[in-house]
Structures are given as structure tokens and as C-alpha cells.
Design a protein around this motif. Structure first.
Motif, PDB file in Angstrom:
ATOM      1  N   THR A 106      48.166   8.103  22.098  1.00 28.43           N
ATOM      2  CA  THR A 106      49.068   7.427  21.342  1.00 28.43           C
ATOM      3  C   THR A 106      49.999   8.499  20.000  1.00 28.43           C
ATOM      4  O   THR A 106      49.949   9.608  19.296  1.00 28.43           O
ATOM      5  N   ILE A 107      51.323   8.181  20.738  1.00 29.93           N
ATOM      6  CA  ILE A 107      52.598   9.602  19.580  1.00 29.93           C
ATOM      7  C   ILE A 107      53.033   9.046  18.433  1.00 29.93           C
ATOM      8  O   ILE A 107      53.153   7.185  18.528  1.00 29.93           O
ATOM      9  N   LYS A 108      52.484   9.347  17.252  1.00 29.28           N
ATOM     10  CA  LYS A 108      52.936   8.645  15.892  1.00 29.28           C
ATOM     11  C   LYS A 108      54.644   8.568  15.508  1.00 29.28           C
ATOM     12  O   LYS A 108      54.801   9.872  16.094  1.00 29.28           O
ATOM     13  N   GLN A 109      54.242   7.622  14.449  1.00 24.23           N
ATOM     14  CA  GLN A 109      55.695   7.362  13.731  1.00 24.23           C
ATOM     15  C   GLN A 109      55.967   8.500  13.493  1.00 24.23           C
ATOM     16  O   GLN A 109      55.349   9.593  12.569  1.00 24.23           O
ATOM     17  N   GLY A 110      57.339   9.380  14.179  1.00 26.25           N
ATOM     18  CA  GLY A 110      58.190  10.420  13.076  1.00 26.25           C
ATOM     19  C   GLY A 110      57.389  11.654  13.667  1.00 26.25           C
ATOM     20  O   GLY A 110      58.637  13.177  13.453  1.00 26.25           O
ATOM     21  N   GLU A 111      56.160  12.060  14.819  1.00 23.76           N
ATOM     22  CA  GLU A 111      55.878  13.050  15.749  1.00 23.76           C
ATOM     23  C   GLU A 111      56.987  13.638  15.928  1.00 23.76           C
ATOM     24  O   GLU A 111      57.783  12.419  17.154  1.00 23.76           O
ATOM     25  N   GLN A 112      57.698  14.767  16.461  1.00 21.14           N
ATOM     26  CA  GLN A 112      58.121  15.420  17.035  1.00 21.14           C
ATOM     27  C   GLN A 112      58.309  15.265  18.731  1.00 21.14           C
ATOM     28  O   GLN A 112      56.957  16.340  19.301  1.00 21.14           O
ATOM     29  N   ILE A 113      59.284  14.613  19.827  1.00 21.31           N
ATOM     30  CA  ILE A 113      58.375  14.632  20.902  1.00 21.31           C
ATOM     31  C   ILE A 113      59.738  15.142  21.292  1.00 21.31           C
ATOM     32  O   ILE A 113      60.978  14.877  21.535  1.00 21.31           O
ATOM     33  N   THR A 114      59.387  16.169  23.016  1.00 21.37           N
ATOM     34  CA  THR A 114      60.123  17.255  23.854  1.00 21.37           C
ATOM     35  C   THR A 114      60.914  16.593  24.346  1.00 21.37           C
ATOM     36  O   THR A 114      59.429  16.659  25.502  1.00 21.37           O
ATOM     37  N   PHE A 115      61.995  16.295  25.198  1.00 21.11           N
ATOM     38  CA  PHE A 115      61.949  15.868  25.997  1.00 21.11           C
ATOM     39  C   PHE A 115      62.382  17.043  27.405  1.00 21.11           C
ATOM     40  O   PHE A 115      63.396  17.965  27.248  1.00 21.11           O
ATOM     41  N   ASN A 116      61.829  17.219  28.327  1.00 23.93           N
ATOM     42  CA  ASN A 116      61.619  18.903  28.772  1.00 23.93           C
ATOM     43  C   ASN A 116      62.300  18.036  30.638  1.00 23.93           C
ATOM     44  O   ASN A 116      63.584  18.991  31.150  1.00 23.93           O
ATOM     45  N   SER A 117      61.925  17.065  31.223  1.00 25.64           N
ATOM     46  CA  SER A 117      62.574  16.653  32.201  1.00 25.64           C
ATOM     47  C   SER A 117      62.560  15.463  32.374  1.00 25.64           C
ATOM     48  O   SER A 117      62.071  14.342  32.316  1.00 25.64           O
ATOM     49  N   VAL A 118      63.477  15.483  33.849  1.00 29.55           N
ATOM     50  CA  VAL A 118      63.722  13.940  33.881  1.00 29.55           C
ATOM     51  C   VAL A 118      63.153  13.814  35.786  1.00 29.55           C
ATOM     52  O   VAL A 118      64.001  14.322  36.793  1.00 29.55           O
ATOM     53  N   GLU A 119      62.350  13.014  36.241  1.00 32.03           N
ATOM     54  CA  GLU A 119      61.837  13.177  37.471  1.00 32.03           C
ATOM     55  C   GLU A 119      60.724  11.539  37.891  1.00 32.03           C
ATOM     56  O   GLU A 119      61.101  11.114  37.263  1.00 32.03           O
ATOM     57  N   GLU A 120      61.188  11.503  39.033  1.00 27.78           N
ATOM     58  CA  GLU A 120      60.443  10.310  39.047  1.00 27.78           C
ATOM     59  C   GLU A 120      59.299  10.035  39.228  1.00 27.78           C
ATOM     60  O   GLU A 120      58.388  11.178  40.229  1.00 27.78           O
ATOM     61  N   VAL A 121      58.050   9.753  38.654  1.00 26.44           N
ATOM     62  CA  VAL A 121      56.666   9.475  38.385  1.00 26.44           C
ATOM     63  C   VAL A 121      56.144   7.984  39.027  1.00 26.44           C
ATOM     64  O   VAL A 121      55.863   7.170  38.781  1.00 26.44           O
ATOM     65  N   ASN A 122      55.200   8.589  40.591  1.00 24.80           N
ATOM     66  CA  ASN A 122      54.692   6.473  41.308  1.00 24.80           C
ATOM     67  C   ASN A 122      55.567   6.325  41.515  1.00 24.80           C
ATOM     68  O   ASN A 122      55.136   4.441  40.946  1.00 24.80           O
ATOM     69  N   GLY A 123      57.279   6.497  41.807  1.00 23.93           N
ATOM     70  CA  GLY A 123      58.400   5.413  42.263  1.00 23.93           C
ATOM     71  C   GLY A 123      58.594   5.132  40.861  1.00 23.93           C
ATOM     72  O   GLY A 123      59.812   4.543  41.240  1.00 23.93           O
ATOM     73  N   THR A 124      58.750   5.175  39.742  1.00 24.65           N
ATOM     74  CA  THR A 124      59.076   5.051  38.402  1.00 24.65           C
ATOM     75  C   THR A 124      59.720   6.242  38.114  1.00 24.65           C
ATOM     76  O   THR A 124      59.414   7.042  37.923  1.00 24.65           O
ATOM     77  N   MET A 125      61.162   6.528  37.580  1.00 21.37           N
ATOM     78  CA  MET A 125      61.996   7.007  36.998  1.00 21.37           C
ATOM     79  C   MET A 125      61.080   7.761  35.871  1.00 21.37           C
ATOM     80  O   MET A 125      61.344   6.337  34.782  1.00 21.37           O
ATOM     81  N   ALA A 126      61.274   8.415  34.952  1.00 21.56           N
ATOM     82  CA  ALA A 126      60.299   9.087  33.555  1.00 21.56           C
ATOM     83  C   ALA A 126      60.864  10.779  33.415  1.00 21.56           C
ATOM     84  O   ALA A 126      61.366  11.497  33.961  1.00 21.56           O
ATOM     85  N   VAL A 127      60.277  10.758  32.327  1.00 19.76           N
ATOM     86  CA  VAL A 127      60.810  11.796  31.109  1.00 19.76           C
ATOM     87  C   VAL A 127      59.657  11.982  30.895  1.00 19.76           C
ATOM     88  O   VAL A 127      58.539  12.046  30.443  1.00 19.76           O
ATOM     89  N   ASN A 128      59.409  14.057  31.446  1.00 17.76           N
ATOM     90  CA  ASN A 128      58.275  14.433  30.965  1.00 17.76           C
ATOM     91  C   ASN A 128      58.629  15.110  29.622  1.00 17.76           C
ATOM     92  O   ASN A 128      59.576  15.609  29.187  1.00 17.76           O
ATOM     93  N   CYS A 129      57.668  14.783  28.580  1.00 17.47           N
ATOM     94  CA  CYS A 129      57.680  15.438  27.480  1.00 17.47           C
ATOM     95  C   CYS A 129      56.560  16.021  26.958  1.00 17.47           C
ATOM     96  O   CYS A 129      55.827  15.546  27.450  1.00 17.47           O
ATOM     97  N   GLY A 130      56.647  16.225  25.415  1.00 16.15           N
ATOM     98  CA  GLY A 130      55.694  17.437  25.366  1.00 16.15           C
ATOM     99  C   GLY A 130      55.609  16.999  23.687  1.00 16.15           C
ATOM    100  O   GLY A 130      56.957  16.764  22.667  1.00 16.15           O
ATOM    101  N   VAL A 131      54.704  17.014  23.009  1.00 14.58           N
ATOM    102  CA  VAL A 131      54.299  17.337  21.194  1.00 14.58           C
ATOM    103  C   VAL A 131      53.871  18.473  21.583  1.00 14.58           C
ATOM    104  O   VAL A 131      52.341  18.621  22.092  1.00 14.58           O
TER     105      VAL A 131
END
Length: 588
Positions: free
Chosen positions: A129-154
Motif C-alpha cells: 500500500t502506497i501511503k498518501q504523501g509518500e514519495q514515489i520514484t518513476f524509473n521506466s515505462v515498459e510493457e508488463v503482462n501485456g499492459t503498459m506500466a511504470v516501474n516505480c519505487g519507494v
């Protein structure tokens, strides 16, 4: 629906290129000659152009003397190389979906391409669960299981947690505060979202203010930056690429869906050509946009020149950097066909561990200590500045540590005394300082060095390459040959006089061509030319990044026991290094 060229380009998604535009109206409705960068084009009402690319050319800055909430007043024009370092002010307007972020914000593999956002609400995922106000880093955009998604990290409690967010994820996402500082060029390339402006605060001016500076003296306020794009386009009856500024006062209409786009010439970058199959080579092409430069082959590759592209392939280069204590250093890519000769120069080693890495079976490594080290163990040797050693091998040794015996890694060496040799052991964690003593006076070809020694390796050109008019390496006082890399090249020659062929790098050569339907001889000219390529700092790090993706990182040096305190650096270490370098020069 018609819109201004500026509004159209600001909202254009680069992934939708190319686009066909029709000129609707504006100052140029009767037809006019527009010139930019030496290219003239007539933009008349009804004219059709194909947009193939665009990039930020300059910035219009509105000046605010106090803070970002104050009224902005005067506007000034700033080139991308305008000096100064700037802090980015977080955008207060939220993004309504992950898809909008990926469409408007640059996300890439460099350190600039990892934007950070926070959500105004909790985001519940399958196992996190990503909490309200928690910093999310966007690393890359790629296809995951047939769906476009963003690889993120906290990051939580110094632990990184990775996850993906689909582009369909809705919400309110706000930009996080950024404590980094950037140049204007870095901000233009990475930090200005599409369809939005960017507020920045001047952090460091870098240069003393003078009357030519468009900003007020002692300015410490904010700037609101609006990009002006350079649009690259192709016209119906021209064989070159025209460049148009996005703030040109014309209206345009997107007619891509109802126009035969194949009726335009199709410009190809060198990357596009390289992606063709090997069976399609050789091919004849005409240059639509050529590289800048006075030396061969740059001066041969002008607009309208017909060339034969014989083949594509991978070739080896040696990445080398100028040896100097200050920056900036010059960087080079040296072909294996380089005919100059090199003499060795001393290497410097910061730790005993580095001595072990540099040790080879071919010859014994001879070094002089430039930094003192007091061993905490009676079983190990204490080093004084000026001590000389012959490096032997890595081994283990038993020492007394806090009243108990402990086995640690050590480096066996021979200390060179005035009339004898003494066997000594140096702890592998030793943070000393050593400089190499060179006894080898032989002159080496580049291929010999790569075969016989382990890189990195320090050299100086002793005999320049006489096959080239100006050998840029000959003027460099010292070079560190860092690593062998493999890069992509095209082999080209002139279509009209195929006397010699040239290797040109695919990813560092700014050239566009269109293919011609002409017969071509399959014979490659007998003389193939390669050049020493001087590359920029940015290209240097790109080359190293791509090369190191396929390499395993070296093992980390062993840690020093926590109870040991470092000894201050000796004041004479620099003099020792200088003396060794001078003695090496005397051997030449």
C-alpha cells in the motif's frame, strides 16, 4: 481544427510522429521566405509539411524578483548554455493519471529521468500500500503482462521497494520537491513537462554579473520558463530538412489522417539505417542533413552528397581519458587500427587492494609508497612514505585482534632495501597510496597493450600516427586507456568517387539521409579509414553506461576493522609522486 504552430508543438506527443501539417494563416499567408540556420523555406497558405522531430532551442524567461507567488514582469530570452545553476520549483498543479505523467514528463535511464511524485490518497496494490504523501520514484515505462506500466519505487527505513503502476491508474499526483540543482540545458531536456511551464530559482550564477547579462544584477528571484522548440520538417519539393521555430506566427492544421504520407521523402537517421537487415546493404543514399566539422569525413558529407552505405557492423574501440588532476578531461575513442606507438606511464593506486587487482603474471609490479600507514598488528608491516615494494601475491594471515586470533586477507610484498629484500605483509584494507615505477622502455602498439596488459593502463604517445594529418593524441601529455568497448558503425564511401571508405559511428554522428533507388556496386573500396574520435563528457558517460551494462561489477575491497582509526595523509606524498613521474620521463 486549426491552432497556432506553438500550441500544436507544445501539445504534440513525440511518439505520434511524423505528422503532416497544412499552413492555414498568419503573417506568412501570402507566402514568405523564412530563414533559420542557413535553411530557407517558403511557408505559404495551403503549404503542406511533414514534421519529423522537434527539440527545445531556447527558453523565454519571465522574471520574478521575489518568489514564485509574486507577479512576473519582464521577459528575456535565454540560450540553453546560459550559465548558472537552478533549483526546480515543484509544480502545484496535479496530474490526474499515471498516463498523463508518462505523456508529459520525461522518464528515462539517466539520473535526470527519475521524477518523483506523491499521491493525495493511499494506493492499494496486491502486496503493498502506497501511503498518501509518500514519495514515489518513476524509473521506466515498459510493457508488463501485456499492459503498459511504470516501474516505480519507494524507500522505507532505508529499504527500497519496487512495484508497477498501470498507466490507467487515476488519482491526483503531485510533483515532489527537488533538492538537486541543474543547468538550463538539463532542465530543458528533462524537467519541463509538455503543455506546462516550469518555475526555477537561481541557485548559483557561476559567473560575475556584467551588462550583457539579461538578468538583473544580484538577482535571486524566480524565473518562469517557456520553451521555444526547433521543429524539423520535410517539404514536398525539397531534398533537405528545414528547421522552423515553434513561435513562428502561423496557424496549422493536422491533416495526417487524410494525407498520403509516403508522398514525402523519408528521412532516415543513422540509427534507422542501422536497424535495416544486413541483406539490404549495400544501399545508395543522399544526405539531407550533414554533420558539422572541417576534418574528414565530416567535410565530405554535405547536403545533397550521394553516398554508398556498404554494411553495418560492430567494431572495437579503446576508451581513453586524458590524465590530469583538474577537470574537464578530454575523452577519446581509439580504433584498433591506430598506427601510433605508446610508452608506459606510471599508474597510481589508492589502496593495497588496487595493487592486487593490477598485479599480473607478465611482470612484477614495483611501487613507491606516497602515504604512511601504521599497522595495528605486529604481524603486519607499517609503511613509511618512500618505501618501495615488489608486489607478490594475495594470501591470508593470522593476526591478534581484540585478544583473539583472526584470519584476514593480506598482500605479500618484498620491501626493497639498499642491499636486500625483506618479506612483508600489507593488510588488504590498507588505505595507503602508491605510485608505479616503470622499468619498461618498450614502445607498444595499441593492440599489444590490450593483449598483454590489464586495463586501465597509463600511456603517452611516443610515435604519432603518420597515416593521419593531425594526430590529436600526440599532443596529450598522458592517457589512461580505460576499457575496450564495442560500438555500432556504418561503412560508407562516396558514390561518385569510391576511392576510400570511412567508418562512421551510428550513435554519435548527426546525419540524416534518404535512400535512392539506384544500382550499387558491391565492392568495398580497398582503403578503409578510421579516426580517433574525441567525445564529449556526456557521450563519455553514455558509452561507459552502455558498456558496463554487460559487465559484472568488480568485488568490493575488504573493509577495515571498525576499531582502527585512519592516519593523517603525509605532506610529502605529492612530492614522491612527482619525483617518480619525473624519473620515468628521464627513462624515455
Amino acid at each position: 481544427m486549426a491552432s497556432t504552430l506553438e500550441k500544436f508543438i507544445h501539445s504534440l506527443d513525440p511518439r505520434s510522429l511524423p505528422r503532416v501539417l497544412q499552413i492555414q494563416s498568419g503573417i506568412y499567408f501570402q507566402g514568405s521566405i523564412y530563414e533559420m540556420f542557413g535553411n530557407e523555406c517558403c511557408l505559404s497558405t495551403g503549404e503542406v509539411i511533414k514534421v519529423i522531430g522537434f527539440k527545445i532551442n531556447k527558453l523565454i524567461a519571465s522574471i520574478c524578483e521575489n518568489n514564485e507567488d509574486s507577479q512576473f514582469s519582464a521577459k528575456v530570452e535565454l540560450p540553453l548554455n546560459f550559465p548558472g545553476l537552478y533549483k526546480v520549483v515543484a509544480d502545484k498543479t496535479p496530474y490526474i493519471s499515471i498516463e498523463e505523467i508518462t505523456r508529459k514528463v520525461a522518464i528515462g535511464s539517466t539520473r535526470f529521468g527519475h521524477p518523483c511524485f506523491y499521491s493525495s490518497e493511499d494506493i492499494k496494490l496486491a502486496n503493498l500500500t502506497i501511503k498518501q504523501g509518500e514519495q514515489i520514484t518513476f524509473n521506466s515505462v515498459e510493457e508488463v503482462n501485456g499492459t503498459m506500466a511504470v516501474n516505480c519505487g519507494v524507500v522505507r527505513n532505508n529499504q527500497s521497494h519496487s512495484f508497477t503502476l498501470p498507466l490507467s491508474q487515476d488519482g491526483k499526483f503531485y510533483e515532489c520537491e527537488d533538492d538537486q540543482i541543474y543547468t538550463l540545458k538539463e532542465i530543458a531536456e528533462w524537467k519541463i513537462p509538455r503543455c506546462r511551464k516550469r518555475i526555477v530559482k537561481l541557485s548559483n550564477t557561476l559567473h560575475a554579473w556584467d551588462s550583457s547579462n539579461p538578468l538583473p544584477e544580484n538577482f535571486d528571484g524566480c524565473l518562469i520558463l517557456t520553451p521555444v522548440y526547433e521543429v524539423q520538417a520535410v517539404m514536398k519539393f525539397r531534398k533537405d530538412i528545414v528547421h522552423i521555430l515553434s513561435d513562428l506566427d502561423v496557424e496549422v492544421k493536422d491533416i495526417t489522417d487524410c494525407y498520403d504520407i509516403s508522398s514525402f521523402l523519408q528521412p532516415l537517421s543513422l540509427e534507422d539505417v542501422f536497424e535495416r537487415t544486413s541483406r539490404e546493404f549495400p544501399m545508395v543514399a543522399e544526405i539531407m542533413e550533414g554533420p558539422l566539422g572541417r576534418q574528414k569525413p565530416y567535410n565530405l558529407l554535405h547536403i545533397g552528397k550521394e553516398i554508398v552505405i556498404h554494411k553495418k557492423y560492430q567494431a572495437t574501440r579503446v576508451l581513453a581519458s586524458e590524465i590530469r588532476s583538474d577537470s574537464p578531461k578530454r575523452h577519446f575513442l581509439i580504433p584498433m587500427t591506430y598506427k601510433g606507438k605508446f610508452k608506459r606511464r606510471p599508474r597510481e593506486f589508492p589502496t593495497a587492494y588496487d595493487l592486487e587487482i593490477a598485479r599480473s603474471e607478465r611482470e612484477q609490479l614495483h611501487v613507491v609508497a606516497t602515504k604512511a600507514f601504521d599497522s595495528p598488528h605486529t604481524e603486519l608491516f607499517s609503511v613509511s612514505v618512500g618505501d618501495q615494494f615488489l608486489v607478490q601475491q594475495r594470501q591470508t594471515s593470522e593476526v591478534l585482534y581484540e585478544g583473539r586470533k583472526k584470519v584476514i586477507d593480506v598482500l605479500a610484498c618484498e620491501q626493497i632495501l639498499s642491499d636486500a629484500y625483506k618479506e612483508v605483509l600489507l593488510p588488504m584494507y590498507m588505505e595507503g597510496g602508491f605510485v608505479e615505477v616503470i622499468h619498461d622502455k618498450k614502445q607498444y602498439q595499441l593492440s599489444e597493450i590490450c593483449k598483454e596488459f590489464r586495463l586501465p593502463f597509463n600511456v603517452k604517445v611516443s610515435v604519432r600516427d603518420l597515416s593521419i594529418k593531425e594526430d590529436v593524441l600526440a599532443a596529450v601529455p598522458g592517457l589512461q586507456l580505460e576499457e575496450e568497448i564495442t560500438d555500432s558503425y556504418l561503412l560508407i564511401s562516396s558514390a561518385s568517387s569510391p576511392v576510400e571508405s570511412w567508418e562512421i559511428p551510428v550513435y554519435r554522428f548527426n546525419m540524416s539521409v534518404h535512400l535512392l533507388s539506384k544500382d550499387v556496386q558491391t565492392d568495398i573500396p580497398p582503403m578503409t579509414k578510421t579516426t580517433v574520435e574525441e567525445i564529449s563528457e556526456e557521450e563519455y558517460y553514455m558509452v561507459r553506461r552502455f558498456e558496463n551494462q554487460t559487465l559484472h561489477p568488480p568485488p568490493r575491497p575488504p573493509k577495515k576493522p571498525a576499531a582502527l582509526a585512519p592516519k593523517p595523509v603525509s605532506a610529502v606524498s605529492k612530492q614522491i609522486t612527482s619525483d617518480v613521474l619525473q624519473s620515468t620521463k628521464g627513462q624515455r
